[in-house]
Design an enzyme around this catalytic site. Sequence first.
Site, PDB file in Angstrom:
ATOM      1  N   PRO A  77       0.882  -1.203  -0.070  1.00 19.85           N
ATOM      2  CG  PRO A  77       0.016  -0.871   2.205  1.00 19.85           C
ATOM      3  CD  PRO A  77       0.725  -2.074   1.122  1.00 19.85           C
ATOM      4  N   GLY A  79       0.251   5.585  -0.498  1.00 22.98           N
ATOM      5  CA  GLY A  79      -0.779   6.583  -0.667  1.00 22.98           C
ATOM      6  C   GLY A  79      -0.457   7.769  -1.737  1.00 22.98           C
ATOM      7  CB  SER A 106      -3.025   3.548   0.590  1.00 23.91           C
ATOM      8  OG  SER A 106      -2.938   4.217   1.483  1.00 23.91           O
ATOM      9  CE1 TYR A 129      -1.426   4.833   7.779  1.00 24.96           C
ATOM     10  CE2 TYR A 129      -2.393   5.843   5.765  1.00 24.96           C
ATOM     11  CZ  TYR A 129      -1.179   5.332   6.651  1.00 24.96           C
ATOM     12  OH  TYR A 129       0.104   5.353   6.036  1.00 24.96           O
ATOM     13  CB  THR A 155      -1.134   1.270   8.891  1.00 22.98           C
ATOM     14  OG1 THR A 155      -0.966   0.480   7.665  1.00 22.98           O
ATOM     15  CG2 THR A 155       0.305   2.153   9.129  1.00 22.98           C
ATOM     16  NE  ARG A 164       6.667  10.996   6.272  1.00 24.60           N
ATOM     17  CZ  ARG A 164       5.716  10.143   5.808  1.00 24.60           C
ATOM     18  NH1 ARG A 164       5.185  10.683   4.742  1.00 24.60           N
ATOM     19  NH2 ARG A 164       5.286   9.148   6.545  1.00 24.60           N
ATOM     20  CE  LYS A 251       2.668  -1.405   5.209  1.00 25.46           C
ATOM     21  NZ  LYS A 251       3.285  -0.314   5.742  1.00 25.46           N
ATOM     22  CG  HIS A 275       5.275   4.160   7.086  1.00 29.52           C
ATOM     23  ND1 HIS A 275       4.089   3.775   7.576  1.00 29.52           N
ATOM     24  CD2 HIS A 275       4.807   5.090   6.257  1.00 29.52           C
ATOM     25  CE1 HIS A 275       3.114   4.381   7.147  1.00 29.52           C
ATOM     26  NE2 HIS A 275       3.441   5.021   6.126  1.00 29.52           N
ATOM     27  CG  ASP A 306       7.418  -2.698   4.699  1.00 28.22           C
ATOM     28  OD1 ASP A 306       8.224  -2.506   5.536  1.00 28.22           O
ATOM     29  OD2 ASP A 306       6.234  -2.132   4.666  1.00 28.22           O
ATOM     30  N   GLY A 329       6.946  -1.601  -1.856  1.00 25.89           N
ATOM     31  CA  GLY A 329       6.655  -0.393  -1.824  1.00 25.89           C
ATOM     32  C   GLY A 329       7.101   0.803  -3.008  1.00 25.89           C
TER      33      GLY A 329
END
Length: 387
Positions: A77, A79, A106, A129, A155, A164, A251, A275, A306, A329
């Site tokens: 997934p 987004g 997602s 979510y 998740t 970020r 997850k 993530h 992942d 991903g």
Amino acid sequence: MVLSNVADYRTAAQRFLPGFAFSYLEGGAENEITLRRNRAAFEALAFEPRVLQDVSVIDTRTMLAGRPATWPAVVGPTGLNGIFRRHADEALARAAQAAGLPFALSTASTSLLEVVRDVTDGDLWLQLYVQEDRRIAENMMARARAAKFSALLLTVDTPVLGQRDDYVRTGFTMPLRWTPRLVWDIVTHPRWLATVGIHGQPKLVNLSRSAQLGAGIEDRMGTSTHRMDQTLNWRDIAWLRAHWDGKIFIKGIQTVEDARTAFQHEVDGVVLSNHGGRQLDGARSPLDIIAQTVSYAPRSAEVLADGGILRGSDIVKAVALGARGVLLGRAPLYGLAAAGQSGARDVLALLHNELQTCLRLLGCARLTSLTADVLASHGFTACDRRR
């Protein structure tokens, strides 16, 4: 131009995408320590191949969430894929079906889950979510059940967004804020502008429909990761079960202790994940805890992982350590951005081919006989063989 591996598709994607979009695809949290650590964990593992084994026929088949898959991967997934290509989620779902893999959609998708189901007969999973208003999640689960999605990925590593820094550097916000820098970024990528940008900003239509809001992406600011349900806890697995009768995976598990707790709550599996290095910088690589997690897993539970998977040999290492499979991903997104659905399909084909090549060179003909003994720190390979 011949694109021979995932890295080539990454380069092509970077050429096609404006800087803000590539940064969204590529970037990690803070100093990107975890982002680099995810790759370093794979690179630190060495193989111990055995020769003169019958590898004329390679069998990569496995079971994921109780259903057959051609090889041990899920198109994971991701987004906001609509900033890479139009109808991106549909393209990824079709590419996954062609590869014989599940596709996980997602919560932050830019295509309705019903539309994605309409374009594929493949196995579909829903990544969930949970917002403060749990009726949104309940509605999305009901819609996914009606569309015959088979598994749910709850998740749990995103009570807030990680820091970020690239978002600040590139001016990435949603909705986009039109600055001279952003305008220049877009107009200097005319292919993206002509095929994606001209159609306007992508919309989080799934989230908006379940929240009964307008479809504009600005609605995300009030209903998605900015207002996650921070009270969510282990007791809420029962709430989840009341609304979902399919497979449930947790997850975002990053410790063996949390994996054990998940198994105690009788979930169907866990996804070891940080993530993609986009949340807590400094977290461990999922690869580091696969083996110990598997040692505590019930026989009926599946362990997936992942983060940093760019080669078929990376998949082999994860499975050798005990993972049932991996979630992909960034890799299929590089293909998607570079060449649309055909690019995503080609990336998956490359990874599958590399997986088979690696197994042959290891002297292991069947994925199901792969063990940690193929790794240098674990002695000799235990693959079934005739002597």
